[in-house]
Design a protein around this motif. Structure first.
Motif, PDB file in Angstrom:
ATOM      1  N   PHE A  35       0.850  -1.200   0.028  1.00 38.48           N
ATOM      2  CA  PHE A  35      -0.048  -0.064  -0.078  1.00 38.48           C
ATOM      3  C   PHE A  35       0.877   1.226   0.034  1.00 38.48           C
ATOM      4  N   LEU A  36       1.957   1.194   0.835  1.00 37.19           N
ATOM      5  CA  LEU A  36       2.653   2.504   0.825  1.00 37.19           C
ATOM      6  C   LEU A  36       3.643   2.874  -0.561  1.00 37.19           C
ATOM      7  N   LEU A  37       3.856   1.630  -0.941  1.00 36.08           N
ATOM      8  CA  LEU A  37       4.704   1.795  -2.332  1.00 36.08           C
ATOM      9  C   LEU A  37       3.860   1.882  -3.568  1.00 36.08           C
ATOM     10  N   PHE A  38       3.003   1.187  -3.689  1.00 38.86           N
ATOM     11  CA  PHE A  38       2.094   1.045  -4.786  1.00 38.86           C
ATOM     12  C   PHE A  38       0.808   1.426  -4.877  1.00 38.86           C
ATOM     13  N   GLY A  39       0.374   2.198  -3.553  1.00 37.02           N
ATOM     14  CA  GLY A  39      -0.940   2.491  -3.376  1.00 37.02           C
ATOM     15  C   GLY A  39      -1.907   3.321  -4.230  1.00 37.02           C
TER      16      GLY A  39
END
Length: 140
Positions: A133-137
């Protein structure tokens, strides 16, 4: 026993029963095992949550040059997790199955190998989800 026992026996004992009833011993053992299990579950839960939060904050600061969780958010997560976990585990009543297992030894560690495996496995799973979620959210 509290009523019929001598003063020497009462001083030497770890537990004193006030009603001289053997079923009180059984209930005390059952509740003691329940408390031990609840503490173990609480520790496993707290260590998992805090380990995930620390790794997420540290690695997130390295990857995106800013921590994904602010200090107030970390405090809020810790407060909510502590409250709900303690309430859930404190209200768990003992069962008769607790009396069927062997007692734990005095030297048995509170955090067992199985608990460490569970903590690490759950931490890895949660970190994968959170970093996804953090990198590809934004693109999901």
């Amino acid at each position: 026993m509290g009523i019929a026992g001598t003063d020497v026996a009462k001083e030497a004992s770890d537990i004193i029963l006030t009603d001289d009833n053997f079923t009180s011993i059984v209930k005390a053992v059952m509740w003691g095992r329940n408390v031990y299990d609840s503490i173990s579950k609480f520790l496993q839960f707290q260590l998992t949550v805090n380990l995930v939060a620390i790794i997420l904050a540290f690695a997130g600061a390295l990857l995106i040059t800013d921590s994904p969780l602010r200090a107030i958010q970390m405090l809020w997560v810790n407060l909510i997790m502590d409250t709900f976990a303690s309430l859930a585990l404190a209200t768990e009543t003992p069962t008769e199955e607790l009396l069927e297992r062997l007692p734990y030894g005095r030297t048995k560690p509170l955090i067992s190998r199985t608990m460490i495996k569970n903590i690490l496995g759950q931490t890895i799973y949660q970190l994968i989800v959170l970093f996804t979620f953090l990198l590809f959210g934004r693109s999901l």
